[in-house]
Write an enzyme that holds these catalytic residues in place. Structure first.
Site, PDB file in Angstrom:
ATOM      1  CG  ASP A   1      -8.656  17.654 -13.821  1.00 52.77           C
ATOM      2  OD1 ASP A   1      -7.934  17.078 -14.456  1.00 52.77           O
ATOM      3  OD2 ASP A   1      -9.509  16.851 -13.365  1.00 52.77           O
TER       4      ASP A   1
ATOM      5  CE1 TYR B   1     -16.644  13.163 -14.849  1.00 55.98           C
ATOM      6  CE2 TYR B   1     -15.797  12.904 -12.846  1.00 55.98           C
ATOM      7  CZ  TYR B   1     -16.371  12.233 -13.887  1.00 55.98           C
ATOM      8  OH  TYR B   1     -17.013  11.101 -13.655  1.00 55.98           O
TER       9      TYR B   1
ATOM     10  NE  ARG C   1      -2.933   0.347   3.327  1.00 51.03           N
ATOM     11  CZ  ARG C   1      -2.118   0.681   4.414  1.00 51.03           C
ATOM     12  NH1 ARG C   1      -1.803   1.767   4.833  1.00 51.03           N
ATOM     13  NH2 ARG C   1      -2.096  -0.338   5.487  1.00 51.03           N
TER      14      ARG C   1
ATOM     15  CE  LYS D   1     -12.083  10.271 -18.201  1.00 50.74           C
ATOM     16  NZ  LYS D   1     -12.334   9.536 -17.036  1.00 50.74           N
TER      17      LYS D   1
HETATM   18  C1  LIG Z   1     -11.575  16.116 -16.122  1.00 51.36           C
HETATM   19  C2  LIG Z   1     -11.581  14.926 -15.322  1.00 51.36           C
HETATM   20  N1  LIG Z   1     -10.941  14.950 -14.123  1.00 51.36           N
HETATM   21  C3  LIG Z   1     -11.130  14.002 -13.129  1.00 51.36           C
HETATM   22  C4  LIG Z   1     -12.043  12.741 -13.736  1.00 51.36           C
HETATM   23  C5  LIG Z   1     -12.269  11.508 -12.647  1.00 51.36           C
HETATM   24  O1  LIG Z   1     -11.501  10.552 -13.024  1.00 51.36           O
HETATM   25  P1  LIG Z   1     -11.800   8.905 -12.837  1.00 51.36           P
HETATM   26  O2  LIG Z   1     -13.302   8.443 -13.766  1.00 51.36           O
HETATM   27  O3  LIG Z   1     -10.557   8.241 -13.288  1.00 51.36           O
HETATM   28  O4  LIG Z   1     -12.154   8.700 -11.578  1.00 51.36           O
HETATM   29  C6  LIG Z   1     -12.882  12.770 -15.018  1.00 51.36           C
HETATM   30  C7  LIG Z   1     -13.489  11.695 -15.254  1.00 51.36           C
HETATM   31  O5  LIG Z   1     -14.138  11.715 -16.469  1.00 51.36           O
HETATM   32  C8  LIG Z   1     -12.317  13.867 -15.788  1.00 51.36           C
HETATM   33  O6  LIG Z   1     -12.957  14.040 -17.088  1.00 51.36           O
END
Ligand SMILES: Cc1ncc(COP(=O)(O)O)c(C=O)c1O
Length: 387
Positions: free
Chosen positions: A180, A108, A56, A205
């Site tokens: 992000d 998001y 972990r 992604k």
């Molecule tokens: C810009 C963005 N940040 C964070 C996330 C969250 O990621 P995860 O689906 O891997 O938890 C997403 C998910 O679509 C996203 O588009």
């Protein structure tokens, strides 16, 4: 704690994408880093081990991914998580009850939900603002504000925030600036160069790029912050398994190559759609008609493969997403295959309808994640779907 080594910064981004964080494996000389599928490590005596005690806390496959992404982003440390949301949750856990965050309104939907529905119950407060104008961010700051959290380009309206301006604001107010960078990736945009303190991704992604795992990563560039993130990572335990780390690491090796193709295809599809009368509006920062095109050129090295189109009504959106054949109707983005989605009923269903409407996220909006297929085939697919 995973700190990138000096040698991880040797060469340009394509060289680092392939090599950073990895050396040929010592037992057999395997060129590809093994998947260290283990939960624990043998110790020679009390307190005597090779730096690995429990998985972990530390795993060699995970470490390689962390060093690789730290190098690409230009950070010093990185920490991998079992999802992008796990990464975002950890960063927000740096705060304490009573602290306030100014966040982009167009992030998001899951990020909005985590803040608004989960962490607000634990004493954090959030103000969501249109981050296109730094003045809106400045106005929302209170004596309790500790963090500015933004996405750029935003999901799904492809709005930009001026990273340098928000970076300056964060520095002058001594606030943690979190970006992000999932949509742009470090190949197209490196927020540390504009003053970010933390850069994070959903590795699900573009970094993985093959739609075959779920993960997240947090990159820091100060020892103090890195220690805090590592403490939470180890204490909360939302860590990824070694196989998922290996898949993400295999993905980052081709990230520069893939991003070039996503970018070329994204530009071509956006140009095609912007000349099509059946589409009311195209949201893509690479188009000269995008109101922030100049800012995009300043802070990005390309515009990528994400774009949205306004089709005017839910009915029209429903018809088009049902008709595409190469563009699969699916959640997510950033894979080699093209995807089409309907934000108001899919990725952003968690955002209250009134807020969606106020920011211009309509039921007629459709989002495209343009993949790396032959662009003529993608355009032909959209053409027949719009007919
Ligand atoms: C810009 C963005 N940040 C964070 C996330 C969250 O990621 P995860 O689906 O891997 O938890 C997403 C998910 O679509 C996203 O588009």
């Amino acid at each position: 704690m995973t700190r990138a080594a000096d040698r991880d910064f040797t060469g340009g981004p394509s060289t680092r994408a392939v090599h950073a964080g990895q050396v040929p494996e010592p037992l057999a000389g395997a060129v590809t880093l093994p998947i260290y599928q283990t939960s624990t490590y043998v110790q020679e005596g009390l307190g005597q081990h090779k730096g690995y005690d429990y998985a972990r806390t530390v795993n060699p496959t995970r470490q390689a991914l962390e060093r690789n992404v730290a190098s690409l982003e230009g950070g010093t440390h990185a920490f991998a998580f079992s999802s992008g949301m796990g990464a975002i949750h950890t960063v927000l856990t740096l705060l304490s009850a009573g602290d306030h965050v100014v966040c982009g309104e167009n992030v998001y939907g899951g990020t909005h939900r985590l803040m608004d529905k989960v962490l607000s119950r634990q004493g954090l407060t959030f103000t969501f603002v249109d981050t296109r104008d730094v003045a809106n961010v400045a106005k929302a700051i209170t004596p309790k504000t500790r963090m500015l959290f933004v996405e750029t380009p935003t999901n799904p309206l492809m709005r930009l925030c001026d990273l340098a301006a928000i970076g300056d604001l964060a520095r002058s107010q001594r606030l943690l600036f979190v970006v992000d960078n999932t949509f742009a990736t470090p190949i197209l945009q490196r927020p540390f160069e504009f003053g970010a303190d933390v850069v994070l991704h959903s590795t699900t992604k573009y970094l993985n790029g093959h739609s075959d795992m779920v993960g997240g990563i947090v990159v820091a560039r100060s020892d103090d912050l890195a220690e805090q993130v590592q403490f939470i990572q180890k204490s909360v335990g939302a860590v990824p398994g070694p196989f998922d780390c290996w898949l993400a690491l295999r993905g980052t090796k081709t990230l520069p190559l893939r991003m070039r193709q996503h970018d070329a295809n994204g530009r071509a599809v956006a140009e095609y759609l912007s000349c099509d009368k059946r589409v009311q509006k195209v949201f893509y920062p690479g188009l000269p008609s995008h109101p922030q095109h100049d800012l995009a050129k300043r802070q990005m090295q390309g515009f990528g493969g994400m774009l949205s189109i306004e089709l005017g009504s839910l009915e029209r959106a429903r018809t088009v997403v049902a008709r595409t054949k190469l563009f699969y109707l699916a959640e997510s983005l950033g894979g080699v295959e093209s995807l089409i989605g309907h934000p108001s009923s899919m990725t952003h269903a968690a955002v209250p309808a009134a807020m969606r409407e106020a920011m211009g996220l309509s039921d007629g909006l459709v989002r495209l994640s343009v993949g790396i297929e032959d662009v003529e085939d993608l355009i032909a697919d959209l053409d027949q779907a719009l007919a």
